[in-house]
Design a protein around this motif. Structure first.
Motif, short mmCIF file in Angstrom:
data_model
loop_
_atom_site.label_atom_id
_atom_site.label_comp_id
_atom_site.label_asym_id
_atom_site.label_seq_id
_atom_site.Cartn_x
_atom_site.Cartn_y
_atom_site.Cartn_z
N TYR A 98 39.94 23.55 52.51
CA TYR A 98 39.41 23.77 53.86
C TYR A 98 40.17 24.92 54.52
CZ TYR A 98 37.01 19.35 53.19
OH TYR A 98 36.19 18.34 52.70
N GLU A 99 40.43 25.97 53.74
CA GLU A 99 41.10 27.15 54.26
C GLU A 99 40.17 27.84 55.27
OE1 GLU A 99 40.72 26.44 51.07
OE2 GLU A 99 42.72 26.36 50.15
N PRO A 100 40.73 28.62 56.19
CA PRO A 100 39.91 29.26 57.22
C PRO A 100 38.69 30.01 56.69
CG PRO A 100 42.23 29.55 57.72
CD PRO A 100 42.17 28.90 56.37
N ALA A 101 38.87 30.77 55.62
CA ALA A 101 37.73 31.53 55.08
C ALA A 101 36.61 30.61 54.62
CB ALA A 101 38.20 32.41 53.92
N GLU A 102 36.99 29.47 54.02
CA GLU A 102 35.99 28.52 53.54
C GLU A 102 35.27 27.85 54.71
OE1 GLU A 102 35.21 27.91 50.33
OE2 GLU A 102 36.65 29.42 49.68
N VAL A 103 36.03 27.47 55.72
CA VAL A 103 35.44 26.77 56.86
C VAL A 103 34.50 27.68 57.64
CG1 VAL A 103 35.95 25.65 59.07
CG2 VAL A 103 37.38 25.17 57.06
N TYR A 104 34.95 28.91 57.91
CA TYR A 104 34.14 29.81 58.73
C TYR A 104 33.04 30.50 57.95
CZ TYR A 104 37.33 29.02 62.59
OH TYR A 104 38.04 28.42 63.60
N ALA A 105 33.01 30.32 56.65
CA ALA A 105 31.90 30.84 55.86
C ALA A 105 30.62 30.08 56.16
CB ALA A 105 32.23 30.77 54.38
N VAL A 106 30.75 28.84 56.63
CA VAL A 106 29.57 28.00 56.89
C VAL A 106 29.51 27.53 58.34
CG1 VAL A 106 29.34 27.22 54.51
CG2 VAL A 106 30.84 25.97 56.06
N ASN A 107 30.50 27.88 59.16
CA ASN A 107 30.50 27.46 60.56
C ASN A 107 30.95 28.62 61.46
OD1 ASN A 107 30.21 24.34 60.27
ND2 ASN A 107 31.89 24.85 58.89
#
Length: 283
Positions: A98-107
């Motif tokens: 749930y790293e920032p790049a992963e989270v903000y890739a979909v939100n």
């Protein structure tokens, strides 16, 4: 389990028996409450360095520190963590998977329902009374303030809440696992299976009992093992007691996802079992 490992565990007072064919012992392990009253105890005296590999304990402490320094954590009208805190948590926690790049890739913006680590910590912190709701804020409780001075306390309190309490209804309903009903035995079998590197498939076969409802999960290949990974194995890695390895961590593979016990496992989890199958619980 090798004789060398047995000797090492005995030296540290962790283990006195390796055979689990004894039905009484299996029943005792399965029904252990993980509160120290049975054959399994969890150390709550580990220092910050010892639990540095525990994502749960270290990020849980960050959450408590944030609440202390900011007069609590803001809540939405529905009682969820507010976006201000979650935006901070995504960046600062840098939670594996749930790293920032992963989270903000979909939100574009993050609500509690979008960020499992925030939702999870919110739930277990309340259930173990480290935090309490007051109006539109989530505040530190006296237990939370104590946990800031005792790093090992969060690890020891949140671990049984994670595996013995069904506070994650969407996960448990989706994966149908009954792991909380025999988690002590499952934990013992996981430790035995991960002396060296073992695949998710190998651990599943060694630890999950035949009549667990997880076996009924269908829809895709290895769905039961994937559910076991999501509900148990990844949480054990987040507590720092298992080390994970995978060729492609973003795509689950029951044979490629591998785990082995870390030194923290045996420092944190203690099995008090006497030779011959009896129990030897310290008082």
């Amino acid at each position: 389990m090798s004789d060398t490992l047995i000797q090492q565990l005995e030296l540290h007072g962790v283990l006195r028996l390796t055979a689990t064919h004894d039905l009484t012992l299996r029943w005792t392990l399965a029904n252990d409450s993980l509160d120290g009253s049975g054959v399994i105890s969890l150390s709550n005296r580990l220092d910050a360095e010892a639990i540095s590999a525990s994502v749960v304990a270290t990020r849980g402490r960050m959450m408590l520190e944030y609440a202390r320094d900011n007069g609590g954590i803001g809540l939405t009208k529905s009682g969820a963590l507010n976006r201000k805190f979650l935006a901070w948590a995504v960046e600062v926690f840098d939670w594996p998977g749930y790293e920032p790049a992963e989270v903000y890739a979909v939100n574009k913006v993050v609500d509690e329902i979008d960020y499992l680590p925030g939702w999870y910590l919110h739930e277990v912190m309340k259930r173990r009374t480290f935090m309490r709701k007051h109006k539109d804020r989530l505040l530190l409780s006296p237990a939370g303030r104590e946990a800031l001075d005792r790093p090992g306390l969060l690890q020891a309190e949140l671990f049984p809440e994670t595996f013995k309490g069904r506070y994650l209804p969407s996960l448990d309903a989706a994966f149908m696992g009954d792991f909380d009903l025999y988690f002590g035995l499952l934990l013992w079998q996981v430790r035995r299976a991960t002396e060296g590197w073992a695949s998710a498939r190998e651990i599943f076969r060694a630890a999950v009992i035949p009549d667990d409802a997880i076996h009924e999960l269908g829809g895709y290949r290895d769905a039961p093992i994937h559910g076991f990974h999501l509900r148990v194995l990844r949480f054990l890695t987040w507590f720092g007691v298992l080390e994970p390895a995978a060729t492609d961590p973003r795509r689950f593979d029951a044979d490629e996802f591998r785990y082995r016990a870390t030194p923290l496992f045996d420092r944190f989890v203690h099995f008090h079992i006497a030779a011959g199958g009896g129990t030897d619980v310290p008082h």
